[in-house]
Design a protein around this motif. Structure first.
Motif, PDB file in Angstrom:
ATOM      1  N   ASN A   1       0.824  -1.206   0.000  1.00  0.00           N
ATOM      2  CA  ASN A   1       0.000   0.000   0.000  1.00  0.00           C
ATOM      3  C   ASN A   1       0.860   1.260   0.000  1.00  0.00           C
ATOM      4  O   ASN A   1       0.558   2.243  -0.704  1.00  0.00           O
ATOM      5  CB  ASN A   1      -0.922  -0.009   1.218  1.00  0.00           C
ATOM      6  N   GLU A   2       1.944   1.238   0.750  1.00  0.00           N
ATOM      7  CA  GLU A   2       2.863   2.378   0.779  1.00  0.00           C
ATOM      8  C   GLU A   2       3.511   2.578  -0.587  1.00  0.00           C
ATOM      9  O   GLU A   2       3.641   3.712  -1.071  1.00  0.00           O
ATOM     10  CB  GLU A   2       3.932   2.158   1.853  1.00  0.00           C
TER      11      GLU A   2
ATOM     12  N   LEU B   1      -6.375  -1.716  -4.968  1.00  0.00           N
ATOM     13  CA  LEU B   1      -7.802  -1.898  -4.730  1.00  0.00           C
ATOM     14  C   LEU B   1      -8.078  -2.842  -3.569  1.00  0.00           C
ATOM     15  O   LEU B   1      -9.019  -2.626  -2.794  1.00  0.00           O
ATOM     16  CB  LEU B   1      -8.482  -2.440  -5.993  1.00  0.00           C
ATOM     17  N   ASP B   2      -7.267  -3.882  -3.457  1.00  0.00           N
ATOM     18  CA  ASP B   2      -7.502  -4.854  -2.399  1.00  0.00           C
ATOM     19  C   ASP B   2      -6.343  -5.844  -2.348  1.00  0.00           C
ATOM     20  O   ASP B   2      -5.532  -5.928  -3.283  1.00  0.00           O
ATOM     21  CB  ASP B   2      -8.802  -5.631  -2.648  1.00  0.00           C
ATOM     22  N   HIS B   3      -6.246  -6.532  -1.252  1.00  0.00           N
ATOM     23  CA  HIS B   3      -5.383  -7.704  -1.121  1.00  0.00           C
ATOM     24  C   HIS B   3      -6.298  -8.803  -0.616  1.00  0.00           C
ATOM     25  O   HIS B   3      -6.893  -8.669   0.464  1.00  0.00           O
ATOM     26  CB  HIS B   3      -4.235  -7.441  -0.156  1.00  0.00           C
ATOM     27  N   ILE B   4      -6.447  -9.849  -1.387  1.00  0.00           N
ATOM     28  CA  ILE B   4      -7.400 -10.899  -1.065  1.00  0.00           C
ATOM     29  C   ILE B   4      -6.661 -12.216  -0.854  1.00  0.00           C
ATOM     30  O   ILE B   4      -5.851 -12.629  -1.689  1.00  0.00           O
ATOM     31  CB  ILE B   4      -8.451 -11.045  -2.183  1.00  0.00           C
ATOM     32  N   ILE B   5      -6.937 -12.854   0.259  1.00  0.00           N
ATOM     33  CA  ILE B   5      -6.368 -14.165   0.559  1.00  0.00           C
ATOM     34  C   ILE B   5      -7.408 -15.226   0.203  1.00  0.00           C
ATOM     35  O   ILE B   5      -8.549 -15.161   0.657  1.00  0.00           O
ATOM     36  CB  ILE B   5      -5.977 -14.283   2.039  1.00  0.00           C
ATOM     37  N   ILE B   6      -7.005 -16.173  -0.619  1.00  0.00           N
ATOM     38  CA  ILE B   6      -7.907 -17.225  -1.063  1.00  0.00           C
ATOM     39  C   ILE B   6      -7.723 -18.469  -0.190  1.00  0.00           C
ATOM     40  O   ILE B   6      -6.614 -18.990  -0.048  1.00  0.00           O
ATOM     41  CB  ILE B   6      -7.643 -17.598  -2.531  1.00  0.00           C
ATOM     42  N   GLY B   7      -8.808 -18.909   0.412  1.00  0.00           N
ATOM     43  CA  GLY B   7      -8.796 -20.144   1.180  1.00  0.00           C
ATOM     44  C   GLY B   7      -9.813 -21.106   0.595  1.00  0.00           C
ATOM     45  O   GLY B   7      -9.928 -21.234  -0.629  1.00  0.00           O
ATOM     46  N   SER B   8     -10.562 -21.774   1.453  1.00  0.00           N
ATOM     47  CA  SER B   8     -11.630 -22.667   0.999  1.00  0.00           C
ATOM     48  C   SER B   8     -12.850 -22.467   1.886  1.00  0.00           C
ATOM     49  O   SER B   8     -12.735 -22.067   3.057  1.00  0.00           O
ATOM     50  CB  SER B   8     -11.177 -24.125   1.038  1.00  0.00           C
TER      51      SER B   8
ATOM     52  N   TYR C   1     -10.468 -13.747   2.388  1.00  0.00           N
ATOM     53  CA  TYR C   1     -10.339 -12.608   3.294  1.00  0.00           C
ATOM     54  C   TYR C   1      -9.968 -11.386   2.461  1.00  0.00           C
ATOM     55  O   TYR C   1      -9.026 -11.424   1.666  1.00  0.00           O
ATOM     56  CB  TYR C   1      -9.256 -12.855   4.343  1.00  0.00           C
ATOM     57  N   SER C   2     -10.706 -10.303   2.627  1.00  0.00           N
ATOM     58  CA  SER C   2     -10.458  -9.052   1.915  1.00  0.00           C
ATOM     59  C   SER C   2      -9.916  -8.009   2.880  1.00  0.00           C
ATOM     60  O   SER C   2     -10.589  -7.638   3.849  1.00  0.00           O
ATOM     61  CB  SER C   2     -11.750  -8.530   1.273  1.00  0.00           C
TER      62      SER C   2
ATOM     63  N   ILE D   1      -6.674  -1.577   4.500  1.00  0.00           N
ATOM     64  CA  ILE D   1      -5.919  -0.889   3.458  1.00  0.00           C
ATOM     65  C   ILE D   1      -6.170   0.601   3.579  1.00  0.00           C
ATOM     66  O   ILE D   1      -5.245   1.400   3.607  1.00  0.00           O
ATOM     67  CB  ILE D   1      -6.303  -1.380   2.043  1.00  0.00           C
ATOM     68  N   SER D   2      -7.429   0.993   3.690  1.00  0.00           N
ATOM     69  CA  SER D   2      -7.762   2.425   3.730  1.00  0.00           C
ATOM     70  C   SER D   2      -7.208   3.118   4.955  1.00  0.00           C
ATOM     71  O   SER D   2      -6.987   4.320   4.947  1.00  0.00           O
ATOM     72  CB  SER D   2      -9.280   2.601   3.675  1.00  0.00           C
ATOM     73  N   GLN D   3      -6.978   2.348   6.042  1.00  0.00           N
ATOM     74  CA  GLN D   3      -6.533   2.990   7.278  1.00  0.00           C
ATOM     75  C   GLN D   3      -5.073   3.405   7.214  1.00  0.00           C
ATOM     76  O   GLN D   3      -4.617   4.191   8.031  1.00  0.00           O
ATOM     77  CB  GLN D   3      -6.745   2.029   8.446  1.00  0.00           C
ATOM     78  N   TRP D   4      -4.289   2.888   6.267  1.00  0.00           N
ATOM     79  CA  TRP D   4      -2.866   3.221   6.215  1.00  0.00           C
ATOM     80  C   TRP D   4      -2.636   4.412   5.311  1.00  0.00           C
ATOM     81  O   TRP D   4      -3.216   4.530   4.258  1.00  0.00           O
ATOM     82  CB  TRP D   4      -2.077   2.017   5.743  1.00  0.00           C
TER      83      TRP D   4
END
Length: 235
Positions: A195-196, A206-213, A224-225, A232-235
């Motif tokens: 993000n920095e 736009l996002d960092h998404i972790i894919i699980g099951s 997880y988004s 993300i927006s808080q930084w």
């Protein structure tokens, strides 16, 4: 007229392609292979280099007209027309890709695309989805492939292709082989660094998404988004 055969063997793109693969060729070498030959005063690699220097990128080159090519020393009408045909093919491929490209307008849509991609993976992989100003997908690129428990990604490698593509936004995606997409401390730190870097480059993460099951996610969502969770927006 100087052709590929006039070049030292270790400088011939054809030999490099056959021994190392076409993906190892740089832009100049690819263009030289398309043109095949140069002129009495300039070899084909020199002409190709001059074209790429003027165009800067393939994205710009596909918009060139006949007169643009003919401004380059060593390019006559016949060779300009030859290159125009190749650029027209490239444009048509790009149009089809845009038409067929999956839509990533929500974390769930990203999950639906990647759940089959990560199926059976025993290591973490990290991808970048690069988008243009109209939020059209330019490319999906695998950035790294790690161990069973972690993948290593550096902002430089993550954004490198995006800069080349002139992407204006990007989504980071990686999988958790365990199926539990809850972020680790390393995931949070990676997201902070991406993000920095995005802010410095003027690119929207736009996002960092972790894919699980679905079965192994405590929330039952399968992903997880970071954006949805305000990380993300808080930084």
């Amino acid at each position: 007229m100087k052709s590929m055969k006039d070049l030292p063997e270790n400088e011939r793109p054809q030999e490099k392609m056959e021994s190392e693969g076409v993906s190892t060729l740089d832009d100049t070498e690819l263009l030289a292979l398309i043109m095949r030959s140069g002129t009495r005063n300039a070899n084909v690699l020199g002409i190709a280099s001059e074209i790429m220097k003027e165009a800067i990128s393939w994205h710009n080159l596909v918009r060139w007209h006949q007169e643009d090519f003919m401004r380059i020393k060593g390019i006559g009408r016949a060779k300009a027309n030859q290159l125009l045909v190749v650029m027209e093919i490239a444009r048509r491929i790009m149009k089809q890709e845009y038409a067929l490209a999956p839509t990533f307008d929500s974390p769930e849509s990203v999950f639906n695309h990647f759940k089959s991609v990560v199926l059976g993976l025993e290591v973490e992989k990290f991808w970048a989805l690069y988008f243009d100003t109209k939020n059209r997908l330019l490319r999906r690129k695998e950035i790294s492939s790690g161990t069973v428990s972690s993948s290593i990604v550096h902002p430089r490698e993550f954004f490198k292709e995006g800069v080349r593509l002139s992407a204006t936004s990007v989504i980071a995606v990686h999988n958790h082989p365990s199926g539990n997409p809850s972020p680790s401390n390393a995931d949070i730190d990676t997201t902070r660094r991406l993000n920095e870097a995005a802010r410095i480059l003027g690119v929207d993460l736009l996002d960092h998404i972790i894919i699980g099951s679905l079965n192994n996610d405590p929330s039952g969502r399968g992903y997880y988004s970071f954006r949805e969770n305000g990380m993300i927006s808080q930084w």
